[in-house]
Write a protein that holds these residues in place. Structure first.
Motif, PDB file in Angstrom:
ATOM      1  N   LEU A 126       0.828  -1.206   0.000  1.00  0.00           N
ATOM      2  CA  LEU A 126       0.000   0.000   0.000  1.00  0.00           C
ATOM      3  C   LEU A 126       0.861   1.253   0.000  1.00  0.00           C
ATOM      4  N   GLN A 127       1.930   1.255   0.782  1.00  0.00           N
ATOM      5  CA  GLN A 127       2.815   2.420   0.832  1.00  0.00           C
ATOM      6  C   GLN A 127       3.450   2.684  -0.532  1.00  0.00           C
ATOM      7  N   ALA A 128       3.849   1.606  -1.202  1.00  0.00           N
ATOM      8  CA  ALA A 128       4.449   1.756  -2.529  1.00  0.00           C
ATOM      9  C   ALA A 128       3.442   2.341  -3.519  1.00  0.00           C
ATOM     10  N   LYS A 129       2.189   1.898  -3.410  1.00  0.00           N
ATOM     11  CA  LYS A 129       1.157   2.405  -4.312  1.00  0.00           C
ATOM     12  C   LYS A 129       0.825   3.865  -4.006  1.00  0.00           C
ATOM     13  N   LEU A 130       0.862   4.240  -2.740  1.00  0.00           N
ATOM     14  CA  LEU A 130       0.649   5.646  -2.366  1.00  0.00           C
ATOM     15  C   LEU A 130       1.752   6.527  -2.950  1.00  0.00           C
ATOM     16  N   ASP A 131       2.985   6.001  -2.950  1.00  0.00           N
ATOM     17  CA  ASP A 131       4.108   6.740  -3.532  1.00  0.00           C
ATOM     18  C   ASP A 131       3.915   6.922  -5.024  1.00  0.00           C
ATOM     19  N   VAL A 132       3.526   5.852  -5.712  1.00  0.00           N
ATOM     20  CA  VAL A 132       3.299   5.932  -7.159  1.00  0.00           C
ATOM     21  C   VAL A 132       2.169   6.910  -7.467  1.00  0.00           C
ATOM     22  N   ALA A 133       1.126   6.864  -6.640  1.00  0.00           N
ATOM     23  CA  ALA A 133      -0.031   7.741  -6.856  1.00  0.00           C
ATOM     24  C   ALA A 133       0.285   9.196  -6.552  1.00  0.00           C
ATOM     25  N   GLY A 134       1.328   9.431  -5.748  1.00  0.00           N
ATOM     26  CA  GLY A 134       1.705  10.803  -5.428  1.00  0.00           C
ATOM     27  C   GLY A 134       0.983  11.383  -4.234  1.00  0.00           C
ATOM     28  N   ILE A 135       0.358  10.534  -3.393  1.00  0.00           N
ATOM     29  CA  ILE A 135      -0.387  11.046  -2.244  1.00  0.00           C
ATOM     30  C   ILE A 135       0.154  10.531  -0.912  1.00  0.00           C
ATOM     31  N   ALA A 136       1.361   9.993  -0.919  1.00  0.00           N
ATOM     32  CA  ALA A 136       1.925   9.442   0.316  1.00  0.00           C
ATOM     33  C   ALA A 136       2.028  10.510   1.403  1.00  0.00           C
ATOM     34  N   GLU A 137       2.421  11.721   1.030  1.00  0.00           N
ATOM     35  CA  GLU A 137       2.625  12.783   2.018  1.00  0.00           C
ATOM     36  C   GLU A 137       1.329  13.294   2.616  1.00  0.00           C
ATOM     37  N   VAL A 138       0.238  13.186   1.877  1.00  0.00           N
ATOM     38  CA  VAL A 138      -1.031  13.727   2.373  1.00  0.00           C
ATOM     39  C   VAL A 138      -1.970  12.632   2.877  1.00  0.00           C
ATOM     40  N   PHE A 139      -1.527  11.377   2.832  1.00  0.00           N
ATOM     41  CA  PHE A 139      -2.406  10.274   3.215  1.00  0.00           C
ATOM     42  C   PHE A 139      -2.829  10.367   4.679  1.00  0.00           C
TER      43      PHE A 139
END
Length: 393
Positions: A126-139
């Protein structure tokens, strides 16, 4: 070395241009690392802006009715979530609770789900997918916003033993909130236009909260069916000034182009002359109109291929509004090959083969995004690159 020259569609301070350019560059280099991708950013110097801070805009409501009869419920739902991430939870909060579920003096079905949401630690996947999506920092902030909302607590208060639709609704709410936070921060991550990536993040997040169903419950479907036809009015009717500022760059730039398009065409021509041939013009929206006009007006041998996406050039020609060519006149023999990509959900895209027989290859794609987001969703769509890459010189 082949050069792909990206000609954008909207003008001054073109929002998300750099992020879009990087997406295009990455997609091209994934299959063709030998191709050079360059910018043709005409908007900063030549695009429109409200020079008098909107002094010409009357302060009254305006609507834009769109025919959404064929939209499926998922797309209608996301149209609401883009505007209000808590929409689905607000609808679920109105659902009557099951008085027989759970221990009336103990833990309710929604309590366990709330605990999972609060304790959630994203898995590696999930963390990797958040990074790809570009929303890891705002999750994390997005999750906190959802958790702290009244709609979230009221929905879980009424939840029954069947929690699948609640897990999915919470996952969609968090992702939608993260996307909204990015937009408010003027960030433009890939997830904003990539429906497949968005749904992958939702699925992984819902699975982290339990078994994902990824469907829409009957309780939510009913109001969505009522929204399906007037969704354009629902989305756009409030506050004309905000609408003009956020939605109107394309029509405003088209008006500017019709009056002073020679400067934009000269800018593009100069970029072509500086580029290493052969040149491919990759043009979006108004950029496609400008490129068609330029290539009609004069032969430019370095340009071997024109690719338009979400372009109004065929429509302008049909209504006899194309600057360079009267309706009924054919494209000149020296006009390069033309690949035109369109999306039925993008109401600013048109087909060219019917008005320019044997001159244009039209390719239909589906972003699975509602309008107007569909107009900017071409570059994260795999079908677009499947059509483009084999055509590159």
């Amino acid at each position: 070395m082949t050069t792909v020259l990206f000609v954008h569609g909207t003008g001054v301070r073109n929002p998300g241009y750099e992020e879009t350019f990087k997406l295009i560059e990455k997609a091209v280099h994934l299959e063709r690392p030998d191709v050079k991708v360059e910018r043709c950013l005409w908007g900063d110097k030549l695009g429109t802006k409200l020079n008098a801070q909107g002094a010409s805009i009357p302060l009254y409501d305006s609507t834009l009715a769109l025919d959404e009869e064929e939209e499926d419920y998922s797309i209608v739902l996301w149209q609401q979530l883009y505007n209000n991430p808590l929409y689905e939870l607000q609808v679920l909060s109105l659902k009557p609770g099951d008085e027989t579920a759970g221990n009336p003096f103990g833990e309710k079905p929604g309590d366990e789900l709330n605990s999972r949401v609060e304790r959630l630690n994203p898995s590696t996947e999930l963390q990797a997918k958040l990074d790809v999506a570009g929303i890891a920092e705002v999750f994390e902030p997005a999750r906190d916003t959802v958790i702290q909302s009244e709609a979230y607590h009221q929905a879980l208060q009424n939840a029954s033993e069947e929690l699948g639709e609640y897990r999915d609704a919470i996952a969609r709410a968090i992702v939608a909130q993260a996307m909204l936070d990015c937009e408010q921060q003027e960030k433009h991550p890939p997830i904003l236009t990539d429906a497949e990536l968005r749904d992958e993040v939702v699925k992984l997040l819902s699975l982290a909260l339990g078994e994902a169903e990824l469907g829409i419950g009957d309780w939510v479907v009913k109001p969505l069916s009522q929204l399906a036809q007037p969704i354009g009015t629902f989305y756009l009717k409030r506050r004309r000034g905000i609408i003009t500022q956020s939605v109107s760059p394309t029509p405003c730039d088209i008006l500017l182009y019709q009056g002073r398009g020679d400067r934009i065409r000269d800018f593009i021509r100069a970029k072509i002359e500086q580029a290493e041939p052969p040149v491919v013009l990759l043009a979006h929206s108004l950029g496609g109109i400008a490129c068609v006009d330029l290539l009609v007006q004069q032969a430019l041998p370095p340009v071997e291929l024109l690719i338009t996406a979400g372009s109004q050039a065929p429509f302008f020609y049909e209504i006899n509004a194309l600057y360079s060519l009267e309706y009924g006149e054919p494209l000149p023999d020296y006009f390069p090959s033309w690949l035109n990509i369109y999306d039925l959900r993008d109401f600013l895209s048109y087909i060219g083969a019917n008005v320019f027989p044997n001159k244009v290859q039209d390719v239909l794609v589906d972003s699975k995004q509602p309008f107007p987001r569909s107009h900017g969703a071409y570059w994260t769509n795999k079908a677009v690159w499947k059509a483009i890459i084999p055509r590159l010189p």
